[in-house]
Design an enzyme around this catalytic site. Structure first.
Site, PDB file in Angstrom:
ATOM      1  N   LYS A 204      -0.548 -48.399 -22.999  1.00  0.00           N
ATOM      2  CA  LYS A 204      -0.864 -48.155 -21.506  1.00  0.00           C
ATOM      3  C   LYS A 204      -1.723 -49.270 -20.632  1.00  0.00           C
ATOM      4  O   LYS A 204      -1.467 -49.350 -19.551  1.00  0.00           O
ATOM      5  CB  LYS A 204      -1.746 -46.566 -21.551  1.00  0.00           C
ATOM      6  CG  LYS A 204      -1.022 -45.496 -22.207  1.00  0.00           C
ATOM      7  CD  LYS A 204      -1.957 -44.263 -22.686  1.00  0.00           C
ATOM      8  CE  LYS A 204      -1.024 -43.198 -22.962  1.00  0.00           C
ATOM      9  NZ  LYS A 204      -2.044 -42.102 -23.811  1.00  0.00           N
ATOM     10  N   GLY A 301      -0.557 -33.213 -22.587  1.00  0.00           N
ATOM     11  CA  GLY A 301      -0.142 -31.973 -22.629  1.00  0.00           C
ATOM     12  C   GLY A 301       0.834 -31.497 -21.733  1.00  0.00           C
ATOM     13  O   GLY A 301       1.277 -32.246 -20.872  1.00  0.00           O
TER      14      GLY A 301
HETATM   15  P1  NAP Z   1       8.329 -34.158 -27.799  1.00  0.00           P
HETATM   16  O1  NAP Z   1       7.502 -32.929 -27.800  1.00  0.00           O
HETATM   17  O2  NAP Z   1       8.432 -34.641 -29.151  1.00  0.00           O
HETATM   18  O3  NAP Z   1       9.805 -34.067 -27.246  1.00  0.00           O
HETATM   19  C1  NAP Z   1      10.801 -34.973 -27.304  1.00  0.00           C
HETATM   20  C2  NAP Z   1      12.065 -34.462 -26.897  1.00  0.00           C
HETATM   21  O4  NAP Z   1      13.096 -35.449 -26.629  1.00  0.00           O
HETATM   22  C3  NAP Z   1      12.736 -33.168 -27.545  1.00  0.00           C
HETATM   23  O5  NAP Z   1      13.459 -32.558 -26.941  1.00  0.00           O
HETATM   24  C4  NAP Z   1      13.834 -33.921 -28.502  1.00  0.00           C
HETATM   25  O6  NAP Z   1      15.128 -33.035 -28.954  1.00  0.00           O
HETATM   26  C5  NAP Z   1      14.415 -35.127 -27.491  1.00  0.00           C
HETATM   27  N1  NAP Z   1      14.797 -36.255 -28.325  1.00  0.00           N
HETATM   28  C6  NAP Z   1      14.054 -36.931 -28.922  1.00  0.00           C
HETATM   29  N2  NAP Z   1      15.016 -38.095 -29.567  1.00  0.00           N
HETATM   30  C7  NAP Z   1      16.174 -37.728 -29.249  1.00  0.00           C
HETATM   31  C8  NAP Z   1      17.379 -38.694 -29.079  1.00  0.00           C
HETATM   32  N3  NAP Z   1      17.413 -39.393 -29.791  1.00  0.00           N
HETATM   33  N4  NAP Z   1      18.321 -37.911 -28.454  1.00  0.00           N
HETATM   34  C9  NAP Z   1      18.196 -36.842 -27.583  1.00  0.00           C
HETATM   35  N5  NAP Z   1      17.270 -36.176 -27.656  1.00  0.00           N
HETATM   36  C10 NAP Z   1      16.144 -36.596 -28.265  1.00  0.00           C
HETATM   37  O7  NAP Z   1       7.729 -35.418 -27.031  1.00  0.00           O
HETATM   38  P2  NAP Z   1       6.812 -35.332 -25.873  1.00  0.00           P
HETATM   39  O8  NAP Z   1       5.564 -34.920 -26.388  1.00  0.00           O
HETATM   40  O9  NAP Z   1       7.260 -34.390 -24.816  1.00  0.00           O
HETATM   41  O10 NAP Z   1       6.933 -36.713 -25.407  1.00  0.00           O
HETATM   42  C11 NAP Z   1       7.962 -37.366 -24.544  1.00  0.00           C
HETATM   43  C12 NAP Z   1       7.470 -38.506 -23.940  1.00  0.00           C
HETATM   44  O11 NAP Z   1       6.394 -38.417 -23.182  1.00  0.00           O
HETATM   45  C13 NAP Z   1       7.119 -39.528 -24.878  1.00  0.00           C
HETATM   46  O12 NAP Z   1       7.396 -40.932 -24.372  1.00  0.00           O
HETATM   47  C14 NAP Z   1       5.641 -39.583 -24.806  1.00  0.00           C
HETATM   48  O13 NAP Z   1       5.020 -40.701 -25.372  1.00  0.00           O
HETATM   49  C15 NAP Z   1       5.535 -39.344 -23.296  1.00  0.00           C
HETATM   50  N6  NAP Z   1       4.032 -38.518 -23.236  1.00  0.00           N
HETATM   51  C16 NAP Z   1       3.909 -37.290 -23.792  1.00  0.00           C
HETATM   52  C17 NAP Z   1       2.553 -36.784 -23.281  1.00  0.00           C
HETATM   53  C18 NAP Z   1       2.177 -35.756 -24.262  1.00  0.00           C
HETATM   54  O14 NAP Z   1       1.096 -35.092 -23.749  1.00  0.00           O
HETATM   55  N7  NAP Z   1       2.842 -35.004 -25.093  1.00  0.00           N
HETATM   56  C19 NAP Z   1       1.779 -37.177 -22.219  1.00  0.00           C
HETATM   57  C20 NAP Z   1       2.505 -38.574 -21.550  1.00  0.00           C
HETATM   58  C21 NAP Z   1       3.393 -39.016 -21.974  1.00  0.00           C
HETATM   59  P3  NAP Z   1      14.776 -31.849 -29.837  1.00  0.00           P
HETATM   60  O15 NAP Z   1      13.823 -30.907 -29.123  1.00  0.00           O
HETATM   61  O16 NAP Z   1      16.092 -31.232 -30.030  1.00  0.00           O
HETATM   62  O17 NAP Z   1      14.134 -32.138 -31.223  1.00  0.00           O
HETATM   63  N1  HSE Z   2      -0.093 -39.111 -27.328  1.00  0.00           N
HETATM   64  C1  HSE Z   2      -0.783 -39.227 -26.017  1.00  0.00           C
HETATM   65  C2  HSE Z   2      -2.192 -38.912 -25.894  1.00  0.00           C
HETATM   66  C3  HSE Z   2       0.178 -38.638 -25.302  1.00  0.00           C
HETATM   67  O1  HSE Z   2      -2.818 -38.297 -26.894  1.00  0.00           O
HETATM   68  O2  HSE Z   2      -2.872 -39.461 -25.041  1.00  0.00           O
HETATM   69  C4  HSE Z   2      -0.328 -39.046 -23.485  1.00  0.00           C
HETATM   70  O3  HSE Z   2       0.185 -40.152 -23.455  1.00  0.00           O
END
Ligand code: NAP
Ligand code: HSE
Length: 435
Positions: A204, A301
């Site tokens: 970040k 989140g």
């Molecule tokens: P997550 O809950 O693990 O969800 C990932 C999704 O992507 C799942 O639906 C998965 O499919 C799909 N996926 C993963 N690899 C794939 C592939 N090779 N082909 C097709 N589908 C695929 O992840 P998340 O927490 O939502 O995070 C998503 C992104 O946002 C990441 O880059 C993360 O760094 C970023 N982010 C997350 C947060 C947070 O609070 N979680 C905050 C800011 C940014 P399945 O469901 O079928 O497994």
């Molecule tokens: N894993 C990251 C965090 C998600 O805990 O801040 C948000 O980018």
């Protein structure tokens, strides 16, 4: 109508779908566009999803179903990972689709290449959700603080790490339990090592450094330390001196050189940054015109992050509504008519960084040890501000904690090396900078 091809339907993808459904009227009122998900790319078609989708939404496991569909206007990448996401975004841009992503890891490594491609095609590449979840720091640096030279930026930018440190400090939870809770709440990366070892924060910081200075600070040049070495003992000593330990990202410009770091840092308990708890993030920016400003909000989140993703899609709609408008994804497009990748930053060597420090030596409790440590510090030009030693009658090994005045990182490293090599040092010295 604006049709989305959504890649990923996990925590953030679900948050996006929920917001598009629940806030449809306000989004329509603000953009004049009916924004709809057309197709969702996932890995597992049989998995039960957290949010229901409209019957017309199609699920697929084939990325080409997003890229090759002429009805899809925007590809929203919320899968995470680097290689598959990079290929998908590259193909989407080459197919003339705008892209919104929350993928800071990908941007930290390949942001300049993707921005260049987007600029060549005059397409939007938006990434508000990639830094600090729901906090609008990307838009703030690119637009709202555009009139400023950014003197310094300090942030708590990982919700998982901040949640763990907050729980260890306030509720005396152990590290593993706090991490498990953060994972259950959907804050952590698929591989939580990125959160706890400071790497996600570094990703970040690289993204924000580009927006603040229009220069690229390579990820592998950022000195990074995570929170796995922060113990309950250090949290308690810091508290005794009036500090909290936070995982801080910092970047500043010193005589044209850029200094960046990610480290657990002692923050005076009266500072706003010390009070940022749980999954909240905060970013403090000092602009030469505006002075200091601070943004605070949930850094991880489903709906907090989804809020930033929808805001990007809406910002895209506004540019699309202006005929002939150009997308400025970096904030520096005007000075780069040939759409070259950003120039590299001139980097201040980490050794030259100056800060106050916290040292915890673990030593044999015998005469002359305190004096020997103080002498070594003096010889390296490190001036002691406060000290505490907690020995008892048993004469067992004892922690000695020093807080220092400002010292160069090189002097700190040399002092630690010298003390840790003595016969009275029982364990490696722990040290953190003080904000
Ligand atoms: P997550 O809950 O693990 O969800 C990932 C999704 O992507 C799942 O639906 C998965 O499919 C799909 N996926 C993963 N690899 C794939 C592939 N090779 N082909 C097709 N589908 C695929 O992840 P998340 O927490 O939502 O995070 C998503 C992104 O946002 C990441 O880059 C993360 O760094 C970023 N982010 C997350 C947060 C947070 O609070 N979680 C905050 C800011 C940014 P399945 O469901 O079928 O497994
Ligand atoms: N894993 C990251 C965090 C998600 O805990 O801040 C948000 O980018």
């Amino acid at each position: 109508m604006l049709r989305l091809g959504l890649a990923g339907f996990g925590t953030v993808g679900s948050g996006l779908a929920k917001i598009l459904h629940e806030n449809r009227d306000i989004i329509l009122a603000r953009t004049g566009r009916d924004i709809r998900i057309k197709t969702i790319l996932v890995r597992d078609l049989t998995k039960k999803r957290a949010v229901d989708t409209a019957p017309e939404v199609q699920f697929t496991t084939n990325p080409d179903d997003l890229v090759n569909d002429p009805d899809i206007d925007v590809v929203v990448e919320l899968m995470g990972g680097v290689d598959t996401a990079r290929t998908l975004i590259t193909k989407a841009l080459n197919a003339g689709k705008h892209v919104v992503t929350a993928n800071k890891h990908l941007l930290a490594l390949h942001g300049p290449e993707l921005s260049t491609l987007a600029a060549q095609k005059n397409l939007g590449l938006y990434y508000e959700a990639s830094v600090a979840g729901g906090i609008p720091i990307v838009q703030t640096l690119r637009e709202s603080l555009g009139a400023n030279r950014i003197e310094r930026l300090v942030g708590i930018m990982n919700g998982t790490a901040n949640y763990i440190l907050s729980e260890m400090t306030t509720n005396h939870l152990d590290f593993a339990t706090a991490l498990k809770q953060a994972q259950d709440l959907g804050y952590a990366e698929a591989d939580p090592t990125f959160d706890i070892e400071g790497l996600d924060t570094a990703h970040k910081l690289v993204v924000l450094t580009r927006l603040a200075y229009g220069k690229d600070f390579p990820l592998d040049k950022v000195p990074v330390r995570g929170i796995t070495q922060v113990t309950q003992l250090d949290i308690e000593f810091a508290r005794e001196f009036g500090y909290r330990i936070k995982l801080l990202a910092q970047v500043r410009e010193v005589d044209g050189k850029i200094e960046a770091s990610v480290e657990p840092t002692l923050v005076k308990y009266t500072y706003l940054l010390a009070r940022v708890g749980g999954n909240f993030n905060a970013v403090r920016v000092e602009g030469n015109a505006v002075g200091p400003i601070m943004l605070h909000g949930q850094g991880a989140g489903d709906t907090p992050t989804g809020s930033a993703v929808v805001a990007d899609i809406m910002a895209l709609c506004r540019v699309l509504a202006t005929p002939g408008a150009q997308f400025d994804n970096t904030g520096f497009r005007a000075s780069n008519p040939e759409n070259k990748p950003l120039p590299q930053a001139e980097i201040l060597p980490a050794d030259e960084s100056v800060a106050m420090h916290y040292f915890r030596f673990t030593v044999a409790d015998r005469p002359g040890v305190m004096a020997a440590i103080a002498k070594a510090m003096a010889e390296h030009g490190i001036s002691i501000a406060q000290a505490v030693q907690k020995g008892d009658e048993s004469g067992a090994d004892v922690p000695i904690v020093f807080l220092t005045h400002k010292a160069k990182a090189k002097a700190v490293a040399e002092t630690i090396r010298e003390i840790d090599a003595t016969s009275f040092a029982v364990r490696p010295t722990v040290h953190f900078p003080i904000l």
